[in-house]
Design a protein around this motif. Structure first.
Motif, short mmCIF file in Angstrom:
data_model
loop_
_atom_site.label_atom_id
_atom_site.label_comp_id
_atom_site.label_asym_id
_atom_site.label_seq_id
_atom_site.Cartn_x
_atom_site.Cartn_y
_atom_site.Cartn_z
N LEU A 31 0.85 -1.13 -0.04
CA LEU A 31 -0.13 0.00 0.03
C LEU A 31 0.94 1.40 -0.15
CD1 LEU A 31 -2.71 -0.89 2.49
CD2 LEU A 31 -2.91 -0.68 -0.14
N VAL A 32 2.16 0.81 0.69
CA VAL A 32 2.93 2.47 0.74
C VAL A 32 3.58 2.77 -0.74
CG1 VAL A 32 4.92 3.13 1.93
CG2 VAL A 32 3.26 2.29 3.34
N TYR A 33 3.83 1.48 -1.21
CA TYR A 33 4.53 1.76 -2.48
C TYR A 33 3.49 2.13 -3.55
CZ TYR A 33 8.39 -0.98 -0.87
OH TYR A 33 9.71 -1.46 -0.54
N ALA A 34 2.39 1.64 -3.53
CA ALA A 34 1.24 2.11 -4.41
C ALA A 34 0.83 3.57 -4.16
CB ALA A 34 -0.01 1.16 -4.11
N PHE A 35 0.86 4.06 -2.90
CA PHE A 35 0.43 5.32 -2.63
C PHE A 35 1.32 6.37 -3.01
CE2 PHE A 35 0.85 8.88 0.36
CZ PHE A 35 -0.53 9.66 0.18
N SER A 36 2.77 5.95 -2.87
CA SER A 36 3.94 6.87 -3.28
C SER A 36 4.06 6.86 -4.85
CB SER A 36 5.27 5.99 -2.53
OG SER A 36 5.34 6.05 -1.35
N ALA A 37 3.72 5.56 -5.59
CA ALA A 37 3.76 5.80 -7.02
C ALA A 37 2.77 6.84 -7.41
CB ALA A 37 3.46 4.65 -7.65
N VAL A 38 1.15 6.82 -6.73
CA VAL A 38 0.40 7.81 -7.12
C VAL A 38 0.56 9.20 -6.93
CG1 VAL A 38 -2.04 8.41 -6.80
CG2 VAL A 38 -1.39 5.88 -7.38
N ALA A 39 1.31 9.34 -5.72
CA ALA A 39 1.63 10.59 -5.11
C ALA A 39 2.76 11.21 -6.06
CB ALA A 39 2.07 10.51 -3.89
N GLY A 40 3.87 10.20 -6.59
CA GLY A 40 4.59 11.03 -7.10
C GLY A 40 4.28 11.28 -8.67
N LEU A 91 9.95 17.63 -10.87
CA LEU A 91 9.72 16.48 -11.84
C LEU A 91 10.94 15.49 -11.81
CD1 LEU A 91 7.95 15.87 -14.24
CD2 LEU A 91 9.55 16.87 -15.83
N PHE A 92 11.98 15.93 -11.71
CA PHE A 92 13.18 14.58 -11.63
C PHE A 92 12.78 13.88 -10.36
CE2 PHE A 92 17.30 13.59 -9.63
CZ PHE A 92 17.31 12.40 -10.38
N LEU A 93 12.57 14.26 -9.22
CA LEU A 93 12.30 13.79 -7.82
C LEU A 93 10.91 12.95 -8.04
CD1 LEU A 93 13.26 16.18 -5.16
CD2 LEU A 93 14.64 14.32 -5.86
N SER A 94 10.15 13.45 -8.70
CA SER A 94 8.71 12.74 -8.79
C SER A 94 8.77 11.50 -9.67
CB SER A 94 7.54 13.50 -9.10
OG SER A 94 8.00 14.18 -10.57
N CYS A 95 9.78 11.71 -10.62
CA CYS A 95 10.01 10.50 -11.56
C CYS A 95 10.91 9.41 -10.74
CB CYS A 95 10.72 10.77 -12.77
SG CYS A 95 9.64 11.76 -13.99
N ALA A 96 11.82 9.71 -10.10
CA ALA A 96 12.61 8.83 -9.08
C ALA A 96 11.62 8.26 -8.16
CB ALA A 96 13.64 9.69 -8.45
N VAL A 97 10.65 8.67 -7.58
CA VAL A 97 9.74 8.17 -6.50
C VAL A 97 8.85 7.38 -7.32
CG1 VAL A 97 7.43 8.57 -5.13
CG2 VAL A 97 9.69 10.21 -4.79
N VAL A 98 8.24 7.55 -8.20
CA VAL A 98 7.50 6.70 -9.07
C VAL A 98 8.42 5.32 -9.47
CG1 VAL A 98 6.01 6.35 -11.27
CG2 VAL A 98 5.80 8.28 -9.89
N VAL A 99 9.48 5.53 -10.18
CA VAL A 99 10.35 4.26 -10.55
C VAL A 99 10.52 3.49 -9.19
CG1 VAL A 99 12.65 3.66 -11.50
CG2 VAL A 99 11.21 5.49 -12.59
N SER A 100 11.03 4.12 -8.10
CA SER A 100 11.43 3.21 -6.99
C SER A 100 10.21 2.70 -6.29
CB SER A 100 12.16 4.33 -5.97
OG SER A 100 11.25 5.20 -5.38
N SER A 101 9.04 3.37 -6.28
CA SER A 101 7.92 2.69 -5.91
C SER A 101 7.66 1.51 -6.64
CB SER A 101 6.57 3.75 -5.89
OG SER A 101 6.97 5.01 -5.16
N LEU A 102 7.53 1.64 -8.14
CA LEU A 102 6.98 0.41 -8.86
C LEU A 102 8.18 -0.72 -8.91
CD1 LEU A 102 6.11 2.50 -12.35
CD2 LEU A 102 4.56 1.25 -10.44
N VAL A 103 9.36 -0.41 -8.44
CA VAL A 103 10.45 -1.39 -8.24
C VAL A 103 9.97 -1.84 -7.00
CG1 VAL A 103 12.74 -1.89 -7.59
CG2 VAL A 103 12.26 -0.44 -9.71
N GLY A 104 9.77 -1.23 -6.05
CA GLY A 104 9.21 -1.77 -4.54
C GLY A 104 8.22 -2.91 -4.82
N LEU A 105 6.91 -2.28 -5.63
CA LEU A 105 5.91 -3.14 -5.74
C LEU A 105 6.30 -4.41 -6.67
CD1 LEU A 105 2.88 -0.50 -6.76
CD2 LEU A 105 2.85 -2.32 -5.02
N LEU A 106 7.01 -4.45 -7.54
CA LEU A 106 7.58 -5.39 -8.30
C LEU A 106 8.29 -6.53 -7.50
CD1 LEU A 106 7.57 -6.74 -11.15
CD2 LEU A 106 9.85 -5.78 -11.42
N THR A 107 9.20 -6.07 -6.56
CA THR A 107 9.96 -6.69 -5.51
C THR A 107 8.90 -7.43 -4.78
OG1 THR A 107 12.00 -5.43 -5.68
CG2 THR A 107 11.77 -6.99 -3.94
#
Length: 177
Positions: free
Chosen positions: A27-36, A62-78
């Motif tokens: 849930l935290v990863y998903a929320f972080s991705a949406v917030a990003g 924009l750079f930080l939000s893209c980093a948040v989205v990518v790291s959140s998606l990596v966390g969800l996938l993991t």
């Protein structure tokens, strides 16, 4: 009651599963991705990406939000690929006692920082926030050292963003001097 009928046992009360660590992390990863994604859209729409040939005010968010989205998606996938484990079935325990007090004070200091940022400016608000975090999380003595550390870190971050990277930061009361 007839002798050939069996009385049904009463149904147990309906219960919902207790949240577990794995569910909470997902849930935290998903929320972080949406917030990003939302943060990226807000930065892209409201802030200039380029200013006189150099990155504008919207480039860093924009750079930080893209980093948040990518790291959140990596966390969800993991989390999805790891599968369940025995420790993930333990019920989620909310903080209590000293840990709950630290959490509440930290969230309150973040909200206060956000409210005071336009009034005090980036430098003063950041020094106050860094000092408050040290008082909350570190041993409650030697306040002069905590204040000195907050001043040094606050000035270093201010110099990095305002002077080196040439970002426009809120001036607050220091802008009136």
């Amino acid at each position: 009651m007839r002798p050939d009928t069996v009385e049904a046992a009463p149904l147990p009360p309906r219960s919902f599963p207790t949240p577990t660590g794995r569910l909470l992390r997902a849930l935290v990863y998903a929320f972080s991705a949406v917030a990003g994604i939302v943060w990226a859209l807000v930065a892209y729409v409201n802030l200039p990406m380029m200013d006189r040939g150099v990155p504008g005010a919207g480039a860093w968010p924009l750079f930080l939000s893209c980093a948040v989205v990518v790291s959140s998606l990596v966390g969800l996938l993991t989390e999805w690929r790891a599968g369940p484990s025995e420790e993930d079935d333990t019920p989620l325990q909310l903080p209590a006692g000293r840990h709950l007090r630290h959490l509440v004070l930290f969230v309150a200091s973040l909200l206060l920082y956000y409210a005071l940022l336009p009034v005090l400016g980036f430098l003063l608000a950041s020094v106050a926030m860094l000092f408050a975090c040290q008082v909350i999380f570190l041993a409650p003595r030697r306040y002069w050292r905590k204040l000195a550390m907050a001043l040094v870190l606050g000035l270093a971050v201010h110099l990095l963003f305002a002077v080196v990277l040439d970002f426009s930061l809120p001036q607050g009361v220091l802008g009136l001097l």
